[in-house]
Design a protein around this motif. Sequence first.
Motif, PDB file in Angstrom:
ATOM      1  N   SER A 428       0.827  -1.207   0.000  1.00  0.00           N
ATOM      2  CA  SER A 428       0.000   0.000   0.000  1.00  0.00           C
ATOM      3  C   SER A 428       0.859   1.255   0.000  1.00  0.00           C
ATOM      4  N   TYR A 432       0.636   4.163  -2.588  1.00  0.00           N
ATOM      5  CA  TYR A 432      -0.124   5.329  -2.130  1.00  0.00           C
ATOM      6  C   TYR A 432       0.624   6.237  -1.156  1.00  0.00           C
ATOM      7  N   THR A 435      -0.135   9.999  -1.204  1.00  0.00           N
ATOM      8  CA  THR A 435      -1.392  10.550  -0.692  1.00  0.00           C
ATOM      9  C   THR A 435      -1.214  11.108   0.717  1.00  0.00           C
ATOM     10  N   ASN A 436      -0.239  10.577   1.463  1.00  0.00           N
ATOM     11  CA  ASN A 436      -0.005  11.069   2.820  1.00  0.00           C
ATOM     12  C   ASN A 436       0.589  12.472   2.819  1.00  0.00           C
ATOM     13  N   ASN A 441      -5.199  11.236   2.053  1.00  0.00           N
ATOM     14  CA  ASN A 441      -5.314   9.798   2.268  1.00  0.00           C
ATOM     15  C   ASN A 441      -6.618   9.396   2.942  1.00  0.00           C
ATOM     16  N   ASN A 442      -7.387  10.335   3.475  1.00  0.00           N
ATOM     17  CA  ASN A 442      -8.694   9.985   4.023  1.00  0.00           C
ATOM     18  C   ASN A 442      -9.766   9.948   2.941  1.00  0.00           C
ATOM     19  N   PHE A 448      -9.786   2.066   4.254  1.00  0.00           N
ATOM     20  CA  PHE A 448      -8.737   2.133   5.268  1.00  0.00           C
ATOM     21  C   PHE A 448      -7.724   1.006   5.078  1.00  0.00           C
ATOM     22  N   GLU A 451      -4.760   2.015   2.841  1.00  0.00           N
ATOM     23  CA  GLU A 451      -3.975   3.207   3.118  1.00  0.00           C
ATOM     24  C   GLU A 451      -2.548   2.847   3.518  1.00  0.00           C
ATOM     25  N   CYS A 452      -1.629   3.751   3.186  1.00  0.00           N
ATOM     26  CA  CYS A 452      -0.249   3.624   3.659  1.00  0.00           C
ATOM     27  C   CYS A 452      -0.167   4.267   5.031  1.00  0.00           C
ATOM     28  N   GLY A 454      -2.087   3.810   7.751  1.00  0.00           N
ATOM     29  CA  GLY A 454      -3.456   4.314   7.771  1.00  0.00           C
ATOM     30  C   GLY A 454      -3.793   5.218   8.930  1.00  0.00           C
ATOM     31  N   TRP A 457      -4.681   9.162   8.905  1.00  0.00           N
ATOM     32  CA  TRP A 457      -5.938   9.769   8.474  1.00  0.00           C
ATOM     33  C   TRP A 457      -6.228  11.017   9.313  1.00  0.00           C
ATOM     34  N   SER A 526     -14.549   4.046   6.689  1.00  0.00           N
ATOM     35  CA  SER A 526     -14.351   4.780   5.448  1.00  0.00           C
ATOM     36  C   SER A 526     -15.435   5.829   5.208  1.00  0.00           C
TER      37      SER A 526
END
Length: 709
Positions: A428, A432, A435-436, A441-442, A448, A451-452, A454, A457, A526
């Motif tokens: 992940s 991804y 995205t962070n 990322n949320n 969830f 997510e990297c 996670g 979030w 989510s």
Amino acid sequence: MGKFRKMESLKSKCLAAAILLVAMAALTEAITPKVIQGVVEAERKMTLGGVPGNASKECVDAIDILFLPTSTQLKEYVFDAFGKPQAGILQGNLHWLGHYDECRSIKVPEYNIQYKYCATFFDVNFTAITKTKSPEVLLAWGVCVPKECTETDIQNYLYVFVEMLNLTKYIEPANDKSFVSCAYEDHIPYSAGFVGTITLFSAIFLLMLLGAAYDCYLRYHRKNSSKMVVYTNTSTNNSAQNGRAGEAPINDDTAETKDDDTPLILVQEPPKHAIWEQFLLSFALNRNLAKLLNTNPGADRTIGCLNGLRVISMAWVILGHTFFFPSQMGIIGNLPTAVGWYQTFGFQVVGNAFFSVDSFFFMSGLLLTYITLKKMAKTSGKIPWAWFYFHRYWRLTPAILITTLIWMYIKPWVGDGPLWRSFQNTDSCIKYWWTNILYINNFYPQSFMHECIGWVWYLANDMQFFIISPFILVPLYFLPWLGLSLIGVLLAGSFAVTGALVGINKLGANGIAIPGVEATGADFSSVIYGKPYCRIPPYLVGMILGYLMYKQGDRRIRLNPALVSLGWTVATVIGMSCVYGLLGAYKGDLTLAGSILYEMLSRFAWAVSLSWLVFACREGYGGWVDDILSWSFWLPLSRVTYSAYLLHPIIIYIFLGNVKNTQMASLWLQPTYFVGYFVMSYGAAVVMALFIEFPFANLEKLFVPARRG
């Protein structure tokens, strides 16, 4: 967590357990004809091309040795190391991991063969077994195979083995492409990512040492050739000296006095450093350590009780994860017992630890508003908004990137065990990670589970709130009625959207199943838990309190003791209602209407109760509560809470990933784990702060000379 709370009574699954016992009965003895027959049959079919992806010749030859007449003792060790059905199947104990160390110790020197441990994962179809709708349960089975067998070879063997036992309707691979995870053998291969990460960390560590050495050199040189100036201190009238609770005065250790008691300060003329010197000194370990350990609050904007509130909230986060992560990772062998804890009054403080995150949202909105409005008052409302955003991004992002590198390239090296490799889940992050650092990322990826790291979030939500904050702060300063109206509109919108999403998706509060209501299958985490439009109320309440504190200034509010008692009573009742309000829901007394109401208002109500706590402590009505929360002990810990938040899940995952057999949840052992996690998390956070947070905060001054926004 809702997944585990939806578990039905396992009594209706006795038949399923019986079938599984029959299926795995062959493994209850060290050697049984059925197991041998299954392996031989699987080998025969693959050799003849009976399944896709035939076993490799090396694997087949190695397994053949197991059935030589002279291999009796070898067979005993191999099958003894295999996972076997354990007690507690009716409690969901379907992790039959076998004996990891025994398997890896098996060697056949005369044939140059060594065995390795592999964990295999199957989904158990309880619906097909019981003929009633039931959730799927993961079965983990440890197998001991020759090193010559690849994961693909083992998958093919297991396909045939399950088919031969006529279990294809009841169990199936958890992942068609890869449901076998073999333990690392001698060592993990050195990847470019690992080498690059170690190189980066080594370079930063070297800068820390060089910076400290250079700082010591400068101090020694300055001691022998310092130029001092003397001036009269006429700025002694700060809010702390006026007696404002929670705001400590600056500690003037160098103060001297003349005969007329006028304080004089001896100040060393600040040296002017070149850019390279400033860069190097930004990493100086001794300087940053002194900043970290300093218990002097410094600026008058400090609200002392927030230091204790921040650390206690972080401890609450870790406490919740201490109980939740083992269930999430599927290594609890008495899951119904653990789920039953949620039906007790005392456990609600653990089960509802979600409010700890809302406390952080509240504090973030409060401090942002209070500090920014005070700056705007000094500059006639002018704030360099570009630097305002840059400052926030610069302070948060480096630590996130370092956490991602630790998760991807360092964590795999600090563990070993039957489930260790299956817990790595770095795919992940490969897909991804970006995205962070964009703080989306949320929203993307959608789940969830993909997510990297996670748990960040929260930072995505907080950054999104920060991005829209100027559109509230500017009206609050110039047209307060408009700013407060905007906050009111956002609150109303959040209530409406949250209630609508819960109702449309028929979600229970905190993901609890609603009796008699058929859920749509939407994921609570989510849809509700990670979305900013559902989580913004505490942040907005914090902004309101920050505005009121700004308008109040240094004035002290006098309250009647009876009114103070009423305030504490109401705030306590509201807070207790939020934390303990779902006790009946865990016992089956939950309706869709109740879920909608709780999700709409609970986070707002929690922030309201915190508002009174902060207000009372700041105004001198906190009593022993303020004494505890404003204790100087909390200040160094509060400075590294951000790093503790980032690192504590990794520490928990490392511990659980090294477990070599099923864990039994215990109300007596879990608190012990919590204390260990807390201490290790803050210990690691100190390293992260000295390594990344403080140096990068210092580096910001290179391109933002004066503190702006």
